[in-house]
Design an enzyme around this catalytic site. Structure first.
Site, mmCIF file in Angstrom:
data_model
loop_
_atom_site.group_PDB
_atom_site.id
_atom_site.type_symbol
_atom_site.label_atom_id
_atom_site.label_comp_id
_atom_site.label_asym_id
_atom_site.label_seq_id
_atom_site.Cartn_x
_atom_site.Cartn_y
_atom_site.Cartn_z
ATOM 1 N N ASP A 42 -25.424 -11.187 24.931
ATOM 2 C CA ASP A 42 -25.388 -12.646 24.864
ATOM 3 C C ASP A 42 -26.801 -13.149 25.091
ATOM 4 O O ASP A 42 -27.721 -12.360 25.338
ATOM 5 C CB ASP A 42 -24.416 -13.238 25.890
ATOM 6 N N ASP A 59 -31.539 -12.975 21.710
ATOM 7 C CA ASP A 59 -31.543 -14.260 21.021
ATOM 8 C C ASP A 59 -31.395 -13.977 19.533
ATOM 9 O O ASP A 59 -32.367 -13.599 18.857
ATOM 10 C CB ASP A 59 -32.834 -15.015 21.312
ATOM 11 N N TYR A 154 -20.743 -28.038 12.419
ATOM 12 C CA TYR A 154 -20.188 -26.775 12.930
ATOM 13 C C TYR A 154 -19.224 -26.176 11.913
ATOM 14 O O TYR A 154 -19.295 -24.979 11.596
ATOM 15 C CB TYR A 154 -19.470 -27.041 14.252
ATOM 16 N N LYS A 158 -19.121 -22.455 9.686
ATOM 17 C CA LYS A 158 -18.014 -21.503 9.682
ATOM 18 C C LYS A 158 -17.475 -21.281 8.274
ATOM 19 O O LYS A 158 -17.039 -20.173 7.934
ATOM 20 C CB LYS A 158 -16.909 -21.979 10.628
#
Length: 248
Positions: A42, A59, A154, A158
């Site tokens: 992460d 990152d 967003y 996706k």
């Protein structure tokens, strides 16, 4: 021949991204419970509860770090069989007119650009290994429904991710690498509930036929299925895990 009852995940070499998040942590736990060897990553430190895994900080907005993460996983585990790419970010705004250029860039860098460079690097490694593999990425119900209000950006990332994974499935299928996505609906995670008005959350639950929020472990179960031997003839698919909010 592998039995239909054998998921093939024991001793599998797995990379999980977004492992500090609600769904990512559940996916990490599920793979370790299945007997897999896991590298979990992460942007920051991982919860201590995710032991035993190999924890890395990465990152993924930096393409070279995506490639390096695959190399680090191979160094740690001796190869890579599965990538569960759960990393993602949502910049929720009250209105579409509140969305900034930075909001656009951050979400596309994390949710779409990083996905391409990471999944391509993993697929190329699996191709070199010659034993195939599984790539599973986290989409969203928004890929189909579109985003509401300020989450349209967003949702666009996706939708792009679903299309990307279909293309990767076609490209790497001859190398026995399957590429699929899961599309969670309303799942009880900080990403969903942060800055969300109570009445909005209640309306989401009311629109879900099962009448409740999903749990991260329920998405993890879908990820494990797509990563398993049971999904050996499934590729280019998007598995709807929305409690009926979407029906397709």
């Amino acid at each position: 021949m592998t039995s239909i009852l054998d998921d093939g995940l024991k001793d599998a070499r797995v990379l999980v991204t977004g492992a500090a998040g609600g769904i990512g942590a559940a996916v990490t736990d599920a793979f370790t419970a299945a007997g897999a060897s896991v590298v979990a990553t992460d942007l920051g430190p991982l919860p201590e509860t995710l032991e035993p895994v190999t924890a890395l900080v990465a990152d993924l907005r930096i393409p070279s770090r995506c490639e390096g993460l695959v190399a680090d996983t191979v160094d740690a585990l001796g190869g890579i069989d599965v990538v569960a790419h759960m990393a993602g970010t949502l910049r929720r705004r009250n209105d579409l007119t509140d969305v900034t250029e930075e909001d656009w860039d951050v979400q596309h860098d994390v949710n779409l650009k990083a996905s391409f460079f990471l999944l391509r690097a993993a697929a190329e490694q699996m191709k070199r290994q010659g034993t195939g593999g599984r790539l599973v990425a986290a989409a969203s119900q928004g890929w189909w429904s579109g985003g509401y209000g300020g989450s349209a950006v967003y949702a666009s990332t996706k939708g792009g991710l679903v299309s990307l994974c279909r293309g990767l499935a076609r490209t790497y299928g001859p190398s026995a690498v399957t590429v699929n996505t899961v599309a969670p609906g309303a799942v009880d995670t900080p990403m969903l509930t942060r800055d969300l008005a109570d009445e909005t959350l209640e309306s989401i639950i009311a629109a879900t036929p099962l009448g409740r929020l999903g749990e991260p472990r329920e998405v993890a179960a879908a990820v494990l299925f797509l990563a398993s031997a049971r999904a050996s003839f499934v590729t280019g698919a998007t598995l709807n895990v929305s409690g009926g909010w979407l029906a397709y």
